[in-house]
Design an enzyme around this catalytic site. Structure first.
Site: not given
Ligand code: 13P
Length: 257
Positions: A168, A214, A174, A96
């Site tokens: 991502e 998001s 975030g 991640h």
């Protein structure tokens, strides 16, 4: 590819008690979700054992947020594949952007973790994504190809069938993230699919490609309609079961009427 993967990474948010209550709710919601939708949750380590007791009698897959590649050894603070396998974890989230950014995790480390997870029969969910500098310098695709090639180095065609990729973009994740334009996501996912097909003879076309960053109640349908998007990896908008329920119900209606 018919299956759609929808899941959430809880990051460092929920305690055991909060996680149990969330999972109880999600189990009820899952009863009305079509079997073509594969649901997963990725809690914090401390909650995994208790939550496994709830998910084992459901179709919710359980994931862990990271893992070391060694079976055991002098690695203070780390969790090994043997330990996660003992709990019965299905999915290992690896690479991640927050782990890459704050803990210097790199593609070589992720590759070792991917191979370790596969040795234990656990499914790696490998996160890749370009940052804003890559994007503004027009080297997003090169960056993503390099991440894929190194993270998947040494995998056989057979092993590649058991991995999942989450694209991502770092700039979309975030509180400060900017949701990506669906056209951009479509272009990148087409490119990722081609790259996977070049890397693996037969499995490249069957590796699930999830999109995350998001994703929310307003925009999730724009992403799910993209041909090479096989699922969504959601943070904030799935941490509350009412919000996650709404996404799942509307998705179900959108896909299956
Ligand atoms: P947000 O949906 O909160 O941007 O987080 C996405 C994410 O990091 C999933 O791994």
């Amino acid at each position: 590819m018919n299956k759609i993967w929808i899941g959430t990474n809880w990051k460092m948010t929920k305690t055991i008690e909060e996680g149990l209550s969330y999972t109880e709710d999600l189990k009820k919601i899952a009863e009305n979700v079509s079997s073509a939708i594969e649901l997963f949750i990725i809690p914090s380590y401390t909650a995994l054992v208790s939550i496994k007791e709830l998910t084992s009698s459901s179709r919710i897959h359980l994931g862990a947020q990271n893992m070391h590649w060694e079976d055991s050894g002098p690695y203070t603070g780390e969790i090994s594949p043997r330990m996660l396998d003992e709990i019965g974890i299905d999915i290992i989230e690896l690479g991640h952007s927050e782990r890459r950014q704050y803990y210097n995790e790199n593609d070589e480390d992720i590759n070792k973790k991917v191979l370790a997870a596969l040795r234990y029969g656990m499914k790696p969910l490998i996160c890749i994504g370009e940052n804003i500098e890559h994007k503004s310098n027009n080297i997003s695709k090169e960056t993503l190809a390099s991440q894929l090639k190194v993270c998947l180095k040494g995998l056989t065609d057979e092993q590649a069938r058991n991995v999942m990729i989450a694209y991502e973009p770092v700039w979309a994740i975030g509180e400060k993230g900017v949701p990506a334009d669906a056209g951009y996501v479509a272009e990148i996912h087409t490119y990722l699919r081609k790259t996977l097909e070049n890397l693996f003879d037969h499995s490249g076309s069957s590796i699930p490609l999830l999109y995350g960053g998001s994703v929310n109640r307003e925009n999730f349908l724009n992403y799910i309609d993209i041909t090479d998007v096989n699922g969504l990896f959601i943070g904030r908008s799935a941490w509350d079961t009412d919000s996650f329920r709404e996404i799942l119900e509307r998705l179900e209606k959108h896909l299956y009427g």
